[in-house]
Scaffold this motif. Structure first.
Motif, PDB file in Angstrom:
ATOM      1  N   ALA A  97     -20.357  56.134  34.785  1.00  0.00           N
ATOM      2  CA  ALA A  97     -21.159  56.909  33.827  1.00  0.00           C
ATOM      3  C   ALA A  97     -22.639  56.534  33.926  1.00  0.00           C
ATOM      4  CB  ALA A  97     -20.641  56.684  32.411  1.00  0.00           C
ATOM      5  N   ALA A  98     -22.936  55.253  34.170  1.00  0.00           N
ATOM      6  CA  ALA A  98     -24.326  54.807  34.306  1.00  0.00           C
ATOM      7  C   ALA A  98     -24.990  55.439  35.522  1.00  0.00           C
ATOM      8  CB  ALA A  98     -24.392  53.279  34.390  1.00  0.00           C
ATOM      9  N   VAL A  99     -24.269  55.518  36.625  1.00  0.00           N
ATOM     10  CA  VAL A  99     -24.813  56.148  37.832  1.00  0.00           C
ATOM     11  C   VAL A  99     -25.055  57.639  37.577  1.00  0.00           C
ATOM     12  CG1 VAL A  99     -24.274  56.811  40.213  1.00  0.00           C
ATOM     13  CG2 VAL A  99     -23.934  54.460  39.472  1.00  0.00           C
ATOM     14  N   LEU A 100     -24.098  58.295  36.927  1.00  0.00           N
ATOM     15  CA  LEU A 100     -24.278  59.715  36.616  1.00  0.00           C
ATOM     16  C   LEU A 100     -25.478  59.922  35.688  1.00  0.00           C
ATOM     17  CD1 LEU A 100     -20.539  60.784  36.126  1.00  0.00           C
ATOM     18  CD2 LEU A 100     -22.024  61.236  38.105  1.00  0.00           C
ATOM     19  N   ALA A 101     -25.653  59.020  34.732  1.00  0.00           N
ATOM     20  CA  ALA A 101     -26.780  59.126  33.798  1.00  0.00           C
ATOM     21  C   ALA A 101     -28.115  59.015  34.532  1.00  0.00           C
ATOM     22  CB  ALA A 101     -26.675  58.053  32.708  1.00  0.00           C
ATOM     23  N   ILE A 102     -28.248  58.066  35.444  1.00  0.00           N
ATOM     24  CA  ILE A 102     -29.527  57.891  36.144  1.00  0.00           C
ATOM     25  C   ILE A 102     -29.767  59.052  37.108  1.00  0.00           C
ATOM     26  CG2 ILE A 102     -28.804  56.440  38.105  1.00  0.00           C
ATOM     27  CD1 ILE A 102     -31.952  55.990  35.892  1.00  0.00           C
ATOM     28  N   LEU A 115     -25.571  51.839  29.144  1.00  0.00           N
ATOM     29  CA  LEU A 115     -24.244  51.748  29.759  1.00  0.00           C
ATOM     30  C   LEU A 115     -24.103  50.493  30.609  1.00  0.00           C
ATOM     31  CD1 LEU A 115     -23.785  55.499  30.723  1.00  0.00           C
ATOM     32  CD2 LEU A 115     -22.515  54.253  28.953  1.00  0.00           C
ATOM     33  N   ASN A 116     -25.141  50.141  31.358  1.00  0.00           N
ATOM     34  CA  ASN A 116     -25.081  48.923  32.175  1.00  0.00           C
ATOM     35  C   ASN A 116     -25.074  47.667  31.316  1.00  0.00           C
ATOM     36  OD1 ASN A 116     -24.878  49.593  35.013  1.00  0.00           O
ATOM     37  ND2 ASN A 116     -26.799  50.673  34.704  1.00  0.00           N
ATOM     38  N   THR A 117     -25.805  47.691  30.219  1.00  0.00           N
ATOM     39  CA  THR A 117     -25.800  46.545  29.307  1.00  0.00           C
ATOM     40  C   THR A 117     -24.404  46.361  28.705  1.00  0.00           C
ATOM     41  OG1 THR A 117     -28.143  46.859  28.809  1.00  0.00           O
ATOM     42  CG2 THR A 117     -26.869  45.545  27.243  1.00  0.00           C
ATOM     43  N   ILE A 118     -23.778  47.464  28.316  1.00  0.00           N
ATOM     44  CA  ILE A 118     -22.415  47.392  27.784  1.00  0.00           C
ATOM     45  C   ILE A 118     -21.447  46.904  28.868  1.00  0.00           C
ATOM     46  CG2 ILE A 118     -20.491  48.732  26.822  1.00  0.00           C
ATOM     47  CD1 ILE A 118     -22.691  50.555  25.524  1.00  0.00           C
ATOM     48  N   ALA A 119     -21.638  47.359  30.109  1.00  0.00           N
ATOM     49  CA  ALA A 119     -20.772  46.918  31.213  1.00  0.00           C
ATOM     50  C   ALA A 119     -20.883  45.406  31.424  1.00  0.00           C
ATOM     51  CB  ALA A 119     -21.120  47.672  32.495  1.00  0.00           C
ATOM     52  N   ILE A 120     -22.094  44.877  31.321  1.00  0.00           N
ATOM     53  CA  ILE A 120     -22.269  43.419  31.435  1.00  0.00           C
ATOM     54  C   ILE A 120     -21.545  42.730  30.279  1.00  0.00           C
ATOM     55  CG2 ILE A 120     -23.957  41.526  31.266  1.00  0.00           C
ATOM     56  CD1 ILE A 120     -25.889  43.332  32.885  1.00  0.00           C
ATOM     57  N   GLY A 121     -21.675  43.263  29.080  1.00  0.00           N
ATOM     58  CA  GLY A 121     -20.966  42.703  27.922  1.00  0.00           C
ATOM     59  C   GLY A 121     -19.463  42.735  28.127  1.00  0.00           C
TER      60      GLY A 121
END
Length: 179
Positions: free
Chosen positions: A63-68, A79-85
């Motif tokens: 989803a992060a890749v699609l967003a960018i 989304l990337n911050t949540i993925a790290i979490g």
């Protein structure tokens, strides 16, 4: 403080974390609280939870890749911050499970056994390798160094996605053998 000075500072932190995290996981993986005399209940309910977190991490990364690609930098960052979490939560649950429960042996035989161990081995190795990539990619974005962020993200994304997806596959393959 200039961005270059900040990046140098963060690189030192990333180097330390990239060494300390795998060493701590390896050390804690070998600690079984029951064998040390602690009266703890095995956290046998955790594997499907942390496998689901791996699946969620994979979905967040896609989803992060699609967003960018759609130009939505804010959503991409969130989304990337949540993925790290999610990856941190996974790690804590994984350690908790292995500190309270005996390891499960894979019971498959023949070719599937070799497939399982290949996936498991590559998952473990890449889960260590991906740590500095994730942290460096995130740091470069936070510092606004987007050309360098984009360059390393092209390596980080497939590595991290592979680790997240193979985490789910490893769980699905070994789950029939949980006691």
């Amino acid at each position: 403080m200039s961005n270059l000075a900040k990046e140098r500072k963060y690189k030192k932190i990333i180097t330390v974390l990239s060494i300390v995290i795998p060493l701590a996981v390896a050390a804690l993986f070998g600690v079984n609280l029951k064998s040390l005399g602690f009266d703890v209940e095995p956290l046998t309910f955790l594997p499907p939870i942390y496998a689901s977190i791996n699946g969620l991490t994979a979905a967040l990364l896609i989803a992060a890749v699609l967003a960018i690609k759609k130009g939505n930098k804010k959503l991409h960052q969130q989304l990337n911050t949540i993925a790290i979490g999610c990856s941190l939560i996974f790690l804590l649950l994984y350690i908790g499970y292995h500190m309270t429960s005996d390891s499960t042996k894979f019971g498959g035989e023949g070719v599937i056994k070799y497939v399982y161990y290949f996936i498991l081995f590559s998952h473990i190795v890449l889960s260590v390798i991906v740590i500095p990539f994730v942290l460096t990619t995130y740091m470069r974005a936070q510092l606004g160094n987007f050309p360098q962020h984009k360059k390393i993200a092209k390596i980080t994304f497939p590595l991290w996605l592979y680790v997240a997806v193979t985490g789910v596959i490893v769980y699905l393959m070994i789950s029939p053998y949980y006691a």
